[in-house]
Design a protein around this motif. Structure first.
Motif, short mmCIF file in Angstrom:
data_model
loop_
_atom_site.label_atom_id
_atom_site.label_comp_id
_atom_site.label_asym_id
_atom_site.label_seq_id
_atom_site.Cartn_x
_atom_site.Cartn_y
_atom_site.Cartn_z
N LYS A 84 0.85 -1.20 0.00
CA LYS A 84 0.00 0.00 0.00
C LYS A 84 0.89 1.25 0.00
CE LYS A 84 -3.43 -2.38 2.81
NZ LYS A 84 -3.96 -2.50 4.17
N ILE A 85 1.66 1.39 -1.08
CA ILE A 85 2.57 2.53 -1.17
C ILE A 85 1.76 3.81 -1.41
CG2 ILE A 85 4.41 3.59 -2.55
CD1 ILE A 85 5.48 0.74 -3.02
N LYS A 86 1.99 4.80 -0.55
CA LYS A 86 1.24 6.06 -0.64
C LYS A 86 2.07 7.17 -1.29
CE LYS A 86 -2.60 4.79 0.95
NZ LYS A 86 -3.76 4.86 0.05
N LYS A 87 3.38 7.12 -1.12
CA LYS A 87 4.23 8.16 -1.71
C LYS A 87 5.54 7.51 -2.15
CE LYS A 87 3.63 12.22 -0.98
NZ LYS A 87 2.98 13.31 -1.74
N SER A 88 6.12 8.06 -3.21
CA SER A 88 7.43 7.58 -3.65
C SER A 88 8.11 8.67 -4.47
CB SER A 88 7.29 6.29 -4.48
OG SER A 88 6.51 6.57 -5.63
N GLY A 89 9.40 8.52 -4.68
CA GLY A 89 10.12 9.51 -5.46
C GLY A 89 11.59 9.14 -5.57
N ILE A 90 12.35 10.05 -6.15
CA ILE A 90 13.79 9.84 -6.32
C ILE A 90 14.52 11.10 -5.88
CG2 ILE A 90 15.62 9.62 -8.06
CD1 ILE A 90 13.92 7.73 -9.56
N MET A 91 15.63 10.88 -5.20
CA MET A 91 16.46 12.02 -4.82
C MET A 91 17.91 11.69 -5.18
SD MET A 91 16.97 13.76 -1.10
CE MET A 91 18.40 14.85 -0.91
N SER A 92 18.67 12.68 -5.59
CA SER A 92 20.09 12.44 -5.83
C SER A 92 20.89 13.03 -4.68
CB SER A 92 20.53 13.03 -7.16
OG SER A 92 20.42 14.42 -7.13
N THR A 93 22.01 12.40 -4.39
CA THR A 93 22.87 12.89 -3.32
C THR A 93 24.32 12.80 -3.77
OG1 THR A 93 23.40 12.70 -0.96
CG2 THR A 93 23.01 10.64 -2.15
N SER A 94 25.17 13.48 -3.04
CA SER A 94 26.58 13.53 -3.44
C SER A 94 27.43 13.92 -2.24
CB SER A 94 26.78 14.55 -4.56
OG SER A 94 26.61 15.86 -4.03
N ARG A 95 28.71 14.10 -2.51
CA ARG A 95 29.63 14.49 -1.46
C ARG A 95 29.25 15.84 -0.84
NH1 ARG A 95 34.09 13.77 1.15
NH2 ARG A 95 35.60 15.42 1.46
N VAL A 96 28.57 16.68 -1.62
CA VAL A 96 28.16 18.00 -1.13
C VAL A 96 27.35 17.88 0.15
CG1 VAL A 96 26.72 20.02 -1.70
CG2 VAL A 96 28.24 19.03 -3.41
N ARG A 97 26.57 16.79 0.27
CA ARG A 97 25.78 16.57 1.48
C ARG A 97 26.18 15.25 2.16
NH1 ARG A 97 20.26 17.35 0.94
NH2 ARG A 97 20.06 15.86 2.62
N ASP A 98 27.42 14.86 1.96
CA ASP A 98 27.98 13.66 2.58
C ASP A 98 27.14 12.41 2.29
OD1 ASP A 98 29.98 12.35 3.93
OD2 ASP A 98 29.11 12.66 5.93
N TYR A 99 26.57 12.37 1.12
CA TYR A 99 25.79 11.21 0.65
C TYR A 99 24.59 10.90 1.52
CZ TYR A 99 29.84 10.81 -2.30
OH TYR A 99 30.83 11.09 -3.20
#
Ligand SMILES: [Fe+2]
Length: 509
Positions: A84-99
Motif C-alpha cells: 500500500k505505497i502512498k508516496k514515492s520519489g527519487i532524490m540524488s545525493t553527493s559528497r556536497v551533502r555527505d551522501y
C-alpha cells in the motif's frame, strides 16, 4: 504504473550521469571497519523525524563505492510489505551533502503509522517505521526522552531498549555525539575509540563522528522504529558552548564561527530535521489538543558567556536570547494544549549543590548561571497562570524530578510550584559512581535532596532513558535503566515511576 515507469527511467538517467564522475579512490575514514557487509550501501540505517500532522522527514545515507552523484529511490507505505505505497520519489545525493538523503514527505494522513525504505541499484535499505502527529485529540501521547550518548563509555543499549517501547516520538535533548579525540573523555578500558582520531574541528571531522556513532546497532534501531525530534546541546560542537565561544574551543583551534558552521552543516546532513531555511533550530510540535512540544536552543541562538561565579549568575545575561524568549512566551501563552512539554538542555530548576561542592555551589552552565532569564520565565508562568508545563532535561548524566518552585526560598513552607522538571539519565556518558564509590554517591544524592526540598527524585548511578505518558488527566514519568553498557546485551527495567495530576505541579507515586 505510469508513475513507476517514469521513476525507473529517471533512475536510469541519473545513474548514467553518475558514470561520468567516477572517483577511483573514494576516501576511507576508518569507520568502514564497523560496516555490516549485508547492509550496504545503507550501512548507517534509516531514520525519521520532525513529525507534523501531514508530513515527516525520512532519512538515510548511501555509502558510495565509486560515484560522485548517486540516485536513491524512496517509498512510503501503510504496510510493512509495501503493498500500500502512498508516496514515492527519487532524490540524488553527493559528497556536497555527505551522501545523506533527506526527504520531507508531505500529504500524509494525521496520526498514522507509515513504513518507509530506500532503494539504490536494486538494493533495499532496512524498513523504517514512523508516525505522523495526530490532528485531533489523542487519548494518550507517549514520548521517549534521551540525552548524552558517548561512544567511548559503552554500547548504546538504552537506545536499543527504547526502540522496543510503544512511542509516538523520541525527544533527543542533545549530546548525541561528543567532540573529543580518542581517550580524552571515555572509559580507557572500553574498546570503542573515537574517529576521526582527533577533536572535531572541520566539516569532515564532524561528518565522520556522526558516521561512526550511527553504526551503533542500538542507535540505528531507535531511529528505525520511531521518529526523533532533536535539539543539540554543547557537545554537538564543543563542551560548554555559548553563542560566541566554548570552554573547549581554544584560540589555536581556528575561528569559532567556522567551527560552528561545520558542526551545524554536519548536524543537518545527518539528522532527520526539517531544513526550513530558517537559521534557527528552536521549534514547536503539536499533538492535537493534548500536547505542545517546544524544543529550545540553549546554546547557539542567544546564550551569553557564562558567569565567572555565583554572584554573576544574577546579572542580566541570556540563555535563549530576546527573539527566542519572545517566541517561547508568545507560544506558551497561546497554547491550547493541556500539556506543554519543553525540550530543555540544562537543568531549569534552582539547585543548591553547596553540601557536595562547597567551592562551586551552583552549576553555572545550567539555568542557575542564567537566573535572570530563568526567573523571568518563572514569573511569566505564574503571572499568566500557565499550567501543566513540563521541562524535560538532559546534560547531567543523572535522573532528577523537580517541582519547579514559585519561590525557591519559601518553597519549603508554601510548597507552591509553577511547573515540573523531569531530567533523563545518560545513555552511556559517565555516571557519578564511575568516578566515586556507590556509597559516596548515595550520600551526595541525599545531601542534594536535603538542601533542595523541591527535588523529589535523584539518581546519579544509572544509565538509561525516560518515558512520558501524557493523557487528559495525568502524566506518568518512567525512568528505565540498563543493566550494563560494557556488554552488547543488557536488560532494561523500570527504576522509578512518578505521576503528575493535571493542574497540579506536584508528584505522586
Ligand atoms: Fe552530556
Amino acid at each position: 504504473m505510469i508513475r513507476a515507469v517514469c521513476l525507473l527511467i529517471l533512475t536510469f538517467l541519473l545513474s548514467n550521469s553518475c558514470a561520468n564522475n567516477i572517483r577511483k579512490n573514494f576516501a576511507k575514514d576508518g569507520t568502514e571497519k564497523s560496516y555490516v557487509h549485508d547492509q550496504g550501501p545503507f550501512y548507517h540505517g534509516v531514520a525519521s523525524g520532525d513529525p507534523l500532522t501531514d508530513r515527516v522527514i525520512i532519512w538515510t545515507r548511501v555509502t558510495p563505492e565509486e560515484h560522485d552523484v548517486i540516485s536513491v529511490q524512496w517509498e512510503v507505505s501503510l504496510d510493512k510489505d509495501f503493498n500500500k505505497i502512498k508516496k514515492s520519489g527519487i532524490m540524488s545525493t553527493s559528497r556536497v551533502r555527505d551522501y545523506t538523503v533527506k526527504v520531507d514527505v508531505s500529504n500524509l494522513a494525521a496520526g498514522t503509522v507509515y513504513y518507509y525504505r530506500f532503494i539504490n541499484r536494486a538494493t533495499y535499505s532496512p524498513v523504517g517505521r514512523t508516525k505522523t502527529a495526530p490532528a485531533k485529540n489523542p487519548s494518550e501521547v507517549n514520548l521517549g526522552i534521551v540525552s548524552c550518548s558517548n561512544y567511548e563509555f559503552g554500547y548504546f543499549n538504552a537506545y536499543n531498549g527504547l526502540a522496543d517501547q510503544d512511542l509516538d516520538a523520541i525527544l533527543h535533548l542533545g549530546d548525541y555525539i561528543y567532540e573529543y579525540g580518542p581517550g580524552k573523555y571515555g572509559d580507557e578500558n572500553f574498546p570503542r575509540k573515537h574517529l576521526p582520531p582527533n577533536e572535531l574541528l572541520t566539516l569532515d571531522d564532524y561528518r565522520t563522528r556522526y558516521a561512526q556513532y550511527r553504526l551503533d546497532k542500538g542507535l540505528q534501531k531507535a531511529h528505525q522504529n520511531h521518529p526523533f525530534i532533536l535539539i543539540w546541546d554543547d557537545h554537538e560542537i564543543a563542551n560548554n558552548a555559548y553563542k560566541t565561544g566554548a570552554q573547549n574551543h581554544q584560540a589555536d583551534e581556528g575561528d569559532y564561527g567556522m567551527r560552528k558552521a561545520n558542526a551545524k552543516k554536519a548536524y543537518y546532513e545527518w539528522q532527520p530535521i526539517r531544513d526550513t531555511g530558517n537559521d534557527e533550530l528552536y521549534r514547536k510540535f503539536s499533538y492535537g489538543n493534548l500536547v505542545d512540544i517546544f524544543m529550545l536552543d540553549e546554546r547557539f541562538t542567544g546564550r551569553s558567556e557564562p558567569p565567572a561565579d555565583k554572584a554573576g549568575a544574577k546579572e542580566e545575561r541570556t540563555m535563549l536570547g530576546a527573539e527566542q524568549l519572545k517566541w517561547f512566551k508568545k507560544n506558551l501563552v497561546g497554547s491550547t494544549a493541556t500539556w506543554k512539554v519543553i525540550g530543555n538542555q540544562v537543568i531549569f530548576s534552582p539547585c543548591d549543590l553547596s553540601l557536595v561542592r562547597p567551592d562551586d555551589p551552583v552549576n553555572l552552565d545550567a539555568w542557575d548561571g542564567y537566573a535572570y532569564e530563568r526567573d523571568d520565565i518563572r514569573s511569566y508562568l505564574i503571572d499568566r497562570v500557565i499550567k501543566n508545563t513540563i521541562f524535560v532535561t538532559g546534560d547531567t548524566h543523572a535522573s532528577w524530578a523537580f517541582e519547579v518552585p514559585e519561590n525557591t526560598i519559601d518553597y519549603k513552607e508554601s510548597g507552591k510550584s509553577c511547573a515540573i522538571e523531569i531530567a533523563t539519565p545518560s545513555i552511556t556518558s559517565s555516571n557519578w559512581n564511575e568516578s566515586s564509590p556507590d556509597d559516596q554517591v548515595i550520600m551526595a544524592e541525599k545531601a542534594i535532596q536535603s538542601t533542595n526540598p523541591h527535588l523529589k527524585y535523584i539518581n546519579g548511578r544509572d544509565h538509561g532513558y525516560t518515558v512520558l505518558k501524557l493523557s487528559r488527566d495525568k502524566t506518568i514519568a518512567q525512568w528505565f535503566y540498563t543493566s550494563d553498557i560494557k556488554q552488547k546485551e543488557a536488560k532494561i527495567s523500570m527504576g522509578k515511576e512518578l505521576t503528575i495530576q493535571r493542574d497540579r505541579h506536584k508528584f505522586s507515586n
